[in-house]
Every structure is written in structure tokens, then in C-alpha cells.
Write a protein that holds these residues in place. Structure first.
Motif, PDB file in Angstrom:
ATOM      1  N   HIS A   3      44.280  11.048  62.903  1.00 15.02           N
ATOM      2  CA  HIS A   3      43.241  10.134  62.447  1.00 15.02           C
ATOM      3  C   HIS A   3      43.517   9.692  61.007  1.00 15.02           C
ATOM      4  O   HIS A   3      43.551   8.497  60.702  1.00 15.02           O
ATOM      5  CB  HIS A   3      41.903  10.860  62.546  1.00 15.02           C
ATOM      6  N   ILE A   7      44.602   6.025  59.399  1.00 14.77           N
ATOM      7  CA  ILE A   7      43.872   5.355  58.313  1.00 14.77           C
ATOM      8  C   ILE A   7      44.840   4.909  57.226  1.00 14.77           C
ATOM      9  O   ILE A   7      44.811   3.763  56.754  1.00 14.77           O
ATOM     10  CB  ILE A   7      42.817   6.303  57.704  1.00 14.77           C
ATOM     11  N   MET A  14      47.204  -3.341  55.624  1.00 17.15           N
ATOM     12  CA  MET A  14      46.279  -4.284  55.005  1.00 17.15           C
ATOM     13  C   MET A  14      46.859  -4.784  53.689  1.00 17.15           C
ATOM     14  O   MET A  14      46.820  -5.977  53.383  1.00 17.15           O
ATOM     15  CB  MET A  14      44.950  -3.597  54.770  1.00 17.15           C
ATOM     16  N   GLY A  17      49.454  -7.323  54.371  1.00 12.29           N
ATOM     17  CA  GLY A  17      48.865  -8.617  54.719  1.00 12.29           C
ATOM     18  C   GLY A  17      48.340  -9.332  53.500  1.00 12.29           C
ATOM     19  O   GLY A  17      48.535 -10.541  53.332  1.00 12.29           O
ATOM     20  N   MET A  18      47.702  -8.581  52.604  1.00 12.81           N
ATOM     21  CA  MET A  18      47.141  -9.225  51.414  1.00 12.81           C
ATOM     22  C   MET A  18      48.250  -9.735  50.507  1.00 12.81           C
ATOM     23  O   MET A  18      48.105 -10.771  49.859  1.00 12.81           O
ATOM     24  CB  MET A  18      46.239  -8.243  50.674  1.00 12.81           C
ATOM     25  N   SER A  21      49.344 -13.055  51.939  1.00 10.96           N
ATOM     26  CA  SER A  21      48.436 -14.179  51.691  1.00 10.96           C
ATOM     27  C   SER A  21      48.417 -14.529  50.212  1.00 10.96           C
ATOM     28  O   SER A  21      48.203 -15.691  49.853  1.00 10.96           O
ATOM     29  CB  SER A  21      47.034 -13.867  52.214  1.00 10.96           C
ATOM     30  N   MET A  22      48.688 -13.539  49.338  1.00  7.34           N
ATOM     31  CA  MET A  22      48.756 -13.888  47.914  1.00  7.34           C
ATOM     32  C   MET A  22      49.979 -14.752  47.643  1.00  7.34           C
ATOM     33  O   MET A  22      49.919 -15.686  46.839  1.00  7.34           O
ATOM     34  CB  MET A  22      48.802 -12.606  47.089  1.00  7.34           C
ATOM     35  N   ASN A  24      51.128 -16.931  49.624  1.00 10.09           N
ATOM     36  CA  ASN A  24      50.717 -18.281  50.008  1.00 10.09           C
ATOM     37  C   ASN A  24      49.815 -18.902  48.969  1.00 10.09           C
ATOM     38  O   ASN A  24      49.861 -20.101  48.744  1.00 10.09           O
ATOM     39  CB  ASN A  24      49.984 -18.245  51.345  1.00 10.09           C
ATOM     40  N   PHE A  25      48.985 -18.058  48.351  1.00 15.15           N
ATOM     41  CA  PHE A  25      48.023 -18.569  47.381  1.00 15.15           C
ATOM     42  C   PHE A  25      48.733 -19.200  46.195  1.00 15.15           C
ATOM     43  O   PHE A  25      48.347 -20.249  45.699  1.00 15.15           O
ATOM     44  CB  PHE A  25      47.135 -17.413  46.915  1.00 15.15           C
ATOM     45  N   ARG A  27      51.874 -20.227  46.078  1.00 12.27           N
ATOM     46  CA  ARG A  27      52.951 -21.150  46.416  1.00 12.27           C
ATOM     47  C   ARG A  27      52.529 -22.582  46.055  1.00 12.27           C
ATOM     48  O   ARG A  27      51.381 -22.952  46.264  1.00 12.27           O
ATOM     49  CB  ARG A  27      53.207 -21.055  47.917  1.00 12.27           C
ATOM     50  N   LYS A  29      51.616 -26.339  46.255  1.00 10.91           N
ATOM     51  CA  LYS A  29      51.125 -27.061  47.419  1.00 10.91           C
ATOM     52  C   LYS A  29      51.890 -28.372  47.585  1.00 10.91           C
ATOM     53  O   LYS A  29      52.206 -29.033  46.598  1.00 10.91           O
ATOM     54  CB  LYS A  29      49.628 -27.349  47.270  1.00 10.91           C
ATOM     55  N   THR A  31      50.827 -30.937  49.554  1.00  5.91           N
ATOM     56  CA  THR A  31      49.975 -32.016  50.046  1.00  5.91           C
ATOM     57  C   THR A  31      50.196 -33.291  49.235  1.00  5.91           C
ATOM     58  O   THR A  31      50.249 -33.246  48.014  1.00  5.91           O
ATOM     59  CB  THR A  31      48.502 -31.602  49.934  1.00  5.91           C
ATOM     60  N   GLN A  33      48.955 -36.913  47.844  1.00  9.63           N
ATOM     61  CA  GLN A  33      47.685 -37.592  47.569  1.00  9.63           C
ATOM     62  C   GLN A  33      47.824 -39.022  48.049  1.00  9.63           C
ATOM     63  O   GLN A  33      48.233 -39.890  47.306  1.00  9.63           O
ATOM     64  CB  GLN A  33      47.400 -37.538  46.074  1.00  9.63           C
ATOM     65  N   TYR A  34      47.466 -39.285  49.312  1.00 10.30           N
ATOM     66  CA  TYR A  34      47.952 -40.519  49.920  1.00 10.30           C
ATOM     67  C   TYR A  34      47.558 -41.833  49.254  1.00 10.30           C
ATOM     68  O   TYR A  34      48.441 -42.518  48.746  1.00 10.30           O
ATOM     69  CB  TYR A  34      47.667 -40.562  51.409  1.00 10.30           C
ATOM     70  N   PRO A  35      46.294 -42.216  49.182  1.00  7.27           N
ATOM     71  CA  PRO A  35      46.112 -43.602  48.700  1.00  7.27           C
ATOM     72  C   PRO A  35      46.600 -43.773  47.270  1.00  7.27           C
ATOM     73  O   PRO A  35      46.978 -44.869  46.885  1.00  7.27           O
ATOM     74  CB  PRO A  35      44.593 -43.817  48.787  1.00  7.27           C
TER      75      PRO A  35
END
Ligand code: SF4
Ligand code: SF4
Lengths: 156, 355
Positions: A3, A7, A14, A17-18, A21-22, A24-25, A27, A29, A31, A33-35
Motif C-alpha cells: 500500500h 502511494i 504525479m 506529470g506535473m 505540464s510545466m 508545456n506551460f 514553452r 506559444k 499561435t 494573431q491572424y487579423p
């Protein structure tokens, strides 16, 4: 004992995993900015924006009006309208391309037409701003006015 | 060190010179009420913005960036939108309970909010049983959630509410036990007193390993109590559309939404008050010049810095973990967190006696 071991393993997983995700945080971006950045060229060769039929400087294209692309299109997007014309060299009737109609509104960009064309007569461009107010504007005629079939280079 | 006490005392004296005691008190009550509601609403807007931005960054997106610079006014626009939405009457729902539920949830969260010490003298209610009060009032919210699920006359809300009931009641235990460990260390339940005691070492340093364990357990249990991500079973959108608040619309939904975000803040604020020293700056015994520099940062900033650190931890976990199943959730509480907490209390007792 098992047991407690599970644990500890859970806590370790865990934290892994964290950590991911950090990563990714922080990294940067990507994206766009299209128009705001309109007019910036997106250098994605493989992007399928709009179907075109390239013409050379003598207003010649490579399409022989065989209709294979029309048959392969799952959506009935392409209409190859051909006409018969007398060939001066041989004196026989020959099928040539009259109008190549491409309905942008029903295309799913599957690229089956481009893959199946034996002459490599059509290809994709990156043009993506297709929005219009009326549907007829989406019907594109891909061959230019007065264009003719490109002469095959003679193989030596 | 500038304390907000100065301002509140000044207002108090000012009112008392011009008015009788009763009227002065009355006006102070009204002022405090308005201030709490205002801070509550503003914090909710900030938290919603922070959540959306942080969540976007975890998913490699940019997040809201259209309304105002960096999308800063996005949540204000959302608020205006939600205020002018229609309240839909639910057919064959229990209208009175239905309306009451939203208020219960938000009242529970506002009551808890009032007890948080933002700064010396910037605390609306300061009981000598502060921790107890926090636990008691924050659990009132579950009544609202159960009522909401029951009165909406909808199977999804019902299942969501039942899950929420099971989850909140279980996690309340380890939450309370973790706080109990810290109460043992401080020897008092009064929040202002607890913060005062941490002026030279925050509880998490003072309490050593047991305090660290309690901190982690409290973060997990508190996170589960806010019904958010990996523990968001009560509103699992892929299974229950939106869980217990499926049928709510307009500002009533807004209440649930606000309460959810503020509960996250409250849990983080309690964590920072009990474990990370609340508004107390970081002091290291013996380093006098270092302590002086730390004192220049206003305590309110220290408080919000620590709290938002805890909020960030919660968001980090939320966007890392997948949702638990209900049996896993209860296993985690009853088989793991509870025993750890009970052992931890003994550990803490030993720590207090021998260290
Ligand atoms: S585009 Fe290609 S496949 Fe289509 S008709 Fe012309 S030559 Fe044939
Ligand atoms: S991409 Fe697909 S759908 Fe579009 S025209 Fe070609 S074959 Fe038809």
C-alpha cells in the motif's frame, strides 16, 4: 507495505506529470494573431488552401481533360467540361479542355484529385481567405481564358 | 511595515468622533459588507481571467487576448453578459429551493471569505475559534449544492449533487485533520494570532516534516472540496453535462461560478494563512537587514503573492491530471489521505514535544 509503495509510486508519477505540464506551460506559444498579421506568408508547403491549375507564360496548362480527377472526387466538386476540336497536325478530332469548374464550397481538401491526376495539372496553393458573401463566388474556373494544352517535349 | 490597521483604525476614530457608538458601528458594518462584496466580485473576475490564461498556457494556447490589452477586460465583458441573461424557469422544478440553492452556495463562500486575514486589521470577523468557523461555514456550501441538484428535477443534477455530497463530506475530514495539525502547532484557533506567531518562521518551516505533510494533504483535500479538476466529478461535463448546476442560467449560474472560483481562492488563502504565514513577510531569525528589506513589501502583497502561488499550484494540478473515478476518489480519501492525516497528527505531537 504494498500500500505504502503504491502511494509513493503514485506521488512520483504525479510529479512526473506535473513536470511535463510545466514544460508545456513555459514553452513559447506558436499561435498566430491572424487579423493583425494579415499578409504575413505562412510557410507551410503542405497546407491545402485552394486548388489551382498552373499555367506557363504562353498561357498553357497541362490538363488533357481526361476527367480522372472528376471521377475521383468524392464530393462532385470538380466538373471537367470538354469540347471536341480538330487537330491541325493529324486532322483528327481531339478532346480538349473547355472549362474546369471547381466548387470551393463543397471541397473537403482531401487532395484525391491532385494525387490522381496523371499529368500533374492541378496543385494546391496556400491561399486561405475564402470567405465570400454569395455562394456563386465559390465556383472557380481554373483554366484561364483562351488557354491551350501544353505541348509535350519530345523525348530524344 | 505599513499595516492596513492604520486606515481601519482611522476610519473607526473618525466615525466615533462625529457619531454615537451605535451609529458608528452600523456604518462600519455597512462599509465592511460593501467592501467584502466588492473585493469578492473583483477577485472573482481576476481569478477567472487568471484561470483562463493559465489554462491556455498549459495547453500551449494564448488564451483570451481580444477584449482589451491581453484580454484583460474579458472577464468584465463576461460578467456584463451574464448579468443581462434571462433566468429560465424550469418546468416542474421546486422554484423556492431552486432559487435558494444558488444563494446558499454563495453565502457560504462569502462568509468564509470574511474570516480571511488579508492584513493586520483587515479581517472582517476574527473569532477565537477562527479555524473552526472557516471549516463550519465553508461546509455549508454542500447544502446548497445538494439542494440545487435535488430541486432542478433532472437526473444529471441529481447524480452530480450526490457525488458532490459524497466527495465534500469525505474530504472535509482530511481537510479538518490537516488544519488540526496546524492548530496543534500554534496552540490557538484565532487566525490573527496564528499569523502573528509566524513572524519569525512560517508554520511550514517551524513544523518541519509533519507540517509539510499536512500542507500537501490540505492542498489535495482542499482542491477536492472546490469541485475542480481532477476531482470535478460533480460537474463532469462529459458525463453529466454540467452536474448540479446544469439547469441554472443567468446570474444564478453566475453565483455557482463565482462561488467555485472564490472557493479556490479561499482554500488557497487558508493554506497560505495557516502554513505559509499569511500576510507575514519572510523573516529569517538573525538576518536583520534581510528582514528589513522584506518588510518594505506591503503585507497585503505578501498575502496575495502566497495565495496566488497556491492558486497556481491548484491550476497546475488541475490541468495535469485526468478526472478520477468515484471509487478512486473515495479510495484516495479513506485509504490514503485519512490514515496519513491521523499518523501525521501523532507525528506532530511528537514534534511539538521533542523539537
Ligand atoms: S486535371 Fe488532371 S486528372 Fe483532371 S482532367 Fe485534367 S489531366 Fe485529367
Ligand atoms: S480535394 Fe477532394 S473534394 Fe476537393 S476537389 Fe479534390 S478530390 Fe474533390
Amino acid at each position: 507495505m504494498n500500500h505504502i509503495k503504491s502511494i509513493l509510486i503514485g506521488i512520483w508519477r504525479m510529479m512526473q506529470g506535473m513536470y511535463i505540464s510545466m514544460l508545456n506551460f513555459i514553452r513559447p506559444k506558436v499561435t498566430e494573431q491572424y487579423p493583425e498579421n494579415r499578409g504575413k506568408v505562412f510557410p507551410h508547403e503542405r497546407m491545402r488552401g485552394q486548388l489551382v491549375m498552373p499555367h506557363n507564360e504562353n498561357n498553357e496548362h497541362k490538363c488533357t481533360a481526361c476527367g480522372i480527377c472528376q471521377m475521383n472526387c468524392p464530393n462532385g466538386t470538380i466538373q471537367v467540361i470538354s469540347k471536341k476540336e480538330l487537330d491541325e497536325e493529324t486532322g483528327k478530332e481531339k478532346k480538349i479542355l473547355d472549362r474546369y469548374i471547381y466548387d470551393l464550397g463543397s471541397c473537403t481538401y482531401c487532395s484525391l484529385c491532385v494525387e490522381s491526376c496523371p499529368q500533374d495539372a492541378i496543385e494546391w496553393t496556400n491561399e486561405f481567405e475564402h470567405a465570400t458573401f454569395t455562394r456563386p463566388k465559390l465556383y472557380n474556373k481554373l483554366n484561364k481564358e483562351g488557354s491551350t494544352l501544353m505541348k509535350k517535349e519530345k523525348k530524344n | 511595515m505599513f499595516h492596513f490597521e492604520v486606515v481601519t483604525n482611522w476610519i473607526d476614530e473618525f466615525l466615533r468622533t462625529y457619531l454615537s457608538e451605535g451609529w458608528a458601528l452600523f456604518i462600519e458594518f455597512v462599509l465592511i459588507g460593501v467592501a467584502i462584496l466588492a473585493v469578492y466580485a473583483v477577485l472573482a473576475l481576476i481569478l477567472i481571467y487568471v484561470e483562463r490564461k493559465v489554462c491556455a498556457f498549459f495547453q500551449c494556447r494564448i488564451g483570451p487576448n481580444r477584449v482589451g490589452p491581453f484580454g484583460l477586460i474579458q472577464s468584465v465583458a463576461d460578467m456584463i453578459k451574464i448579468l443581462i441573461k434571462e433566468l429560465i424557469r424550469i418546468d416542474r422544478a421546486d422554484p423556492r429551493l431552486f432559487r435558494l440553492a444558488a444563494f446558499l452556495v454563495i453565502i457560504a463562500s462569502i462568509c468564509t471569505f470574511g474570516a480571511i486575514p488579508f492584513d493586520k486589521g483587515l479581517q472582517a470577523v476574527d473569532f477565537n475559534i477562527g479555524v473552526f468557523y472557516l471549516l463550519a461555514v465553508s461546509s455549508l456550501g454542500v447544502v446548497g449544492i445538494l439542494l440545487a441538484g435535488w430541486s432542478s428535477n433532472n437526473k444529471y443534477t441529481m447524480i452530480g449533487a450526490m457525488r458532490s455530497g459524497a466527495q465534500l463530506i469525505s474530504y472535509e475530514l482530511s481537510c479538518g485533520l490537516a488544519l488540526m495539525t496546524m492548530v496543534m502547532l500554534s496552540g490557538t484557533m484565532q487566525l490573527s494570532e496564528i499569523v502573528e506567531q509566524q513572524s519569525y518562521a512560517w508554520n511550514i518551516f517551524r513544523g518541519g516534516i509533519p507540517a509539510l505533510i499536512a500542507f500537501v494533504v490540505y492542498l489535495i483535500a482542499g482542491h477536492a472540496e472546490t469541485n475542480r479538476g481532477p476531482f470535478d466529478l460533480p460537474e463532469a461535463e462529459s458525463e453529466l453535462t454540467a452536474g448540479y448546476h446544469t439547469e441554472y442560467s443567468g446570474i444564478q449560474f453566475g453565483f455557482f461560478y463565482l462561488a467555485e472560483y472564490l472557493n479556490m481562492f479561499i482554500i488557497a488563502a487558508i493554506a497560505s494563512t495557516l502554513f505559509l504565514g499569511g500576510w507575514m513577510p519572510l523573516h529569517i531569525p538573525g538576518w536583520e537587514s534581510f528582514n528589513q528589506i522584506m518588510d518594505y513589501i506591503p503585507p497585503v502583497l505578501w498575502f496575495f503573492g502566497k495565495t496566488f502561488f497556491c492558486v497556481f499550484l491548484a491550476l497546475w494540478v488541475r490541468w495535469t491530471m485526468p478526472r478520477l473515478r468515484i471509487d478512486q476518489l473515495l479510495n484516495l480519501e479513506w485509504k490514503i489521505l485519512m490514515p496519513i492525516c491521523l499518523v501525521n497528527i501523532v507525528l506532530m505531537a511528537l514534534w511539538i514535544i521533542y523539537v
